[in-house]
Design a protein around this motif. Sequence first.
Motif, short mmCIF file in Angstrom:
data_model
loop_
_atom_site.label_atom_id
_atom_site.label_comp_id
_atom_site.label_asym_id
_atom_site.label_seq_id
_atom_site.Cartn_x
_atom_site.Cartn_y
_atom_site.Cartn_z
N VAL A 83 22.40 76.89 40.88
CA VAL A 83 23.40 76.83 41.23
C VAL A 83 24.38 76.53 40.52
O VAL A 83 25.61 77.27 40.66
CB VAL A 83 22.71 75.50 42.73
N PHE A 84 24.69 75.28 39.62
CA PHE A 84 25.90 75.47 39.01
C PHE A 84 25.93 76.33 38.11
O PHE A 84 27.35 77.31 38.55
CB PHE A 84 25.78 74.25 38.12
N LEU A 85 25.06 77.72 37.59
CA LEU A 85 25.47 78.61 36.71
C LEU A 85 25.94 80.01 37.95
O LEU A 85 26.42 80.90 37.56
CB LEU A 85 23.92 79.21 36.19
N GLN A 117 31.62 74.92 26.33
CA GLN A 117 31.96 75.46 27.76
C GLN A 117 31.19 75.18 29.45
O GLN A 117 31.44 73.97 29.99
CB GLN A 117 33.15 76.49 28.10
N LEU A 118 29.93 75.49 29.05
CA LEU A 118 29.37 75.36 30.38
C LEU A 118 29.04 73.77 30.69
O LEU A 118 29.01 73.25 31.74
CB LEU A 118 28.46 76.33 30.11
N GLY A 119 28.69 72.95 29.31
CA GLY A 119 28.33 71.59 29.05
C GLY A 119 29.61 70.86 29.43
O GLY A 119 29.53 69.76 30.35
N GLU A 120 30.87 71.50 29.20
CA GLU A 120 31.84 70.52 29.62
C GLU A 120 32.10 70.84 30.97
O GLU A 120 32.41 69.58 31.65
CB GLU A 120 33.23 70.81 29.04
N TRP A 121 31.83 71.69 31.79
CA TRP A 121 32.67 71.90 32.82
C TRP A 121 31.55 71.10 33.66
O TRP A 121 31.23 70.70 34.53
CB TRP A 121 32.65 73.02 33.37
N ALA A 122 30.30 71.43 33.17
CA ALA A 122 28.79 70.36 33.97
C ALA A 122 29.91 69.28 34.23
O ALA A 122 29.13 68.46 35.01
CB ALA A 122 27.65 70.59 33.37
N ARG A 123 29.79 68.47 33.78
CA ARG A 123 30.54 67.10 33.22
C ARG A 123 31.30 66.84 33.54
O ARG A 123 31.99 65.74 33.57
CB ARG A 123 29.85 66.63 31.18
N GLY A 124 32.59 68.23 34.32
CA GLY A 124 33.47 67.70 34.72
C GLY A 124 34.41 67.19 33.77
O GLY A 124 35.70 66.72 33.60
#
Length: 125
Positions: A83-85, A117-124
């Motif tokens: 869902v995130f991706l 970047q995706l990891g940072e976005w996932a952690r807000g």
Amino acid sequence: MDQTNGTDTTRRVAITAQGGRADIEVDGARIDPSTVKAYSVSHVAGEHPEVLLHVADRGETHWAGMARVAVADLPDPGPAAAVFLDAIDPEALERAALARPDLGTEPYSLTKAMLTQLGEWARGL
């Protein structure tokens, strides 16, 4: 309260936390910090507070006393990750990765920057 025999099983718990360290006492007895890997405290209005100790895997340590035990499987992260991706704008991801100050020039550096970047976005972040 122990519902099986009507006796009170309330315990006095003291937690002194500072930085990444916590000292825990139950009924005045200090718990060896190496035996607890995490703890959480919760309290619902009208009910007794609960302290959940996440016990570290220590072969020599023995715990005694009453406890409410719940066994749960960790949720599969796949559906939430999908869902995130699916919500990621590829253009925004590429722009953000190319603008990163830690973008390197070695092979796969763009992929590494995108994953970071995706990891940072996932952690807000």
